[in-house]
Enzyme design. Structure first.
Site, short mmCIF file in Angstrom:
data_model
loop_
_atom_site.label_atom_id
_atom_site.label_comp_id
_atom_site.label_asym_id
_atom_site.label_seq_id
_atom_site.Cartn_x
_atom_site.Cartn_y
_atom_site.Cartn_z
N LYS A 57 44.12 48.18 29.33
CA LYS A 57 45.32 49.02 29.12
C LYS A 57 45.63 49.14 27.62
CE LYS A 57 48.14 46.40 31.46
NZ LYS A 57 47.33 45.28 31.94
N ARG A 115 56.30 46.12 35.37
CA ARG A 115 55.41 45.08 35.87
C ARG A 115 55.87 44.52 37.20
NH1 ARG A 115 52.52 43.32 31.23
NH2 ARG A 115 51.03 41.69 31.68
N ARG A 125 37.96 37.25 24.98
CA ARG A 125 38.92 37.79 24.04
C ARG A 125 39.58 36.66 23.23
NH1 ARG A 125 43.66 41.46 26.53
NH2 ARG A 125 44.55 39.50 27.20
N ARG A 153 42.68 35.31 23.21
CA ARG A 153 44.06 35.31 22.74
C ARG A 153 44.69 33.98 23.15
NH1 ARG A 153 46.94 40.34 25.12
NH2 ARG A 153 47.84 38.80 26.54
N ARG A 168 47.99 34.51 35.58
CA ARG A 168 48.33 35.92 35.32
C ARG A 168 47.77 36.83 36.41
NH1 ARG A 168 46.29 35.69 29.65
NH2 ARG A 168 46.16 37.95 29.62
#
Ligand code: ADP
Length: 184
Positions: free
Chosen positions: A14, A89, A128, A130, A141
């Site tokens: 996204k 969300r 990634r 993060r 998540r």
């Protein structure tokens, strides 16, 4: 189409796609995740309240997000269009957005749902790196996504706004398809 919501699990792309499309159409890319991370880094009152939720992969309470979205969508650069990434969300946020847009005399033109398998999402997030991309947080998540965010797929399907995109592909292929939809 210039008023768009990007939907999809964490790691669906996204952020990447929202950024590309926002530049292409020349409208703001509004990412609640980016706004929260920046607030946390600067230790603003919002950041201090949000930090634990974000670190654990839980949604921050709606009251921290709703005013922020209202304020952002009222700014002058958002009058000709916007891409919402990470908002709404959950159903309460979607209901709020719908009344906010009524109040602002705006309409959402479409909801781009980036469909990606759990396996690919997990792989992408782990690479990634993060701060909230640890294996445990990723699992949570995905659970939070399934329980609270995925119902929005039906929600927007019912009002005929949903466009499904296969996100299990290279970023360029995905962005070409999104651009074609947005131009049509
Ligand atoms: P990802 O797409 O990887 O889930 P985001 O950058 O969209 O990442 O969001 C990171 C975190 O920020 C979420 O796990 C959540 O804690 C918080 N967050 C972002 N947007 C919202 C929102 N609309 N409502 C509640 N929490 C949010």
């Amino acid at each position: 189409m210039t008023k768009l919501i990007f939907l999809g699990p964490p790691g669906a792309g996204k952020g990447t796609q929202g950024q590309v499309l926002a530049e292409f159409v020349n409208i703001p890319h509004i990412s609640t995740g980016d706004i929260l991370r920046s607030a946390i880094a600067k230790q603003t009152p919002l950041g201090i309240k949000a930090k634990n939720y974000v670190d654990n992969g839980n949604l921050v309470p709606d009251e921290l997000i709703l005013d922020l979205i209202e304020e952002r969508l009222t700014q002058s650069d958002a009058q000709k269009g916007w891409i919402l990434d990470g908002f709404p969300r959950n159903v309460a946020q979607a209901d709020f957005l719908s009344s906010l847009l009524d109040k602002l005399n705006q309409n959402c033109d479409g909801v781009i749902n980036l469909d990606v398998t759990d396996e690919i999402v997990t792989k992408r997030l782990l690479s990634r790196g993060r701060e909230d991309d640890s294996e445990l947080t990723i699992k949570n998540r995905l659970v939070v996504y399934r329980q609270q965010t995925a119902p929005l797929i039906d929600y927007y399907e019912q009002v005929k706004l949903l466009r499904n995109i296969n996100g299990n592909r290279k970023p360029l292929e995905v962005s070409q398809e999104i651009k074609a939809i947005v131009k049509s």
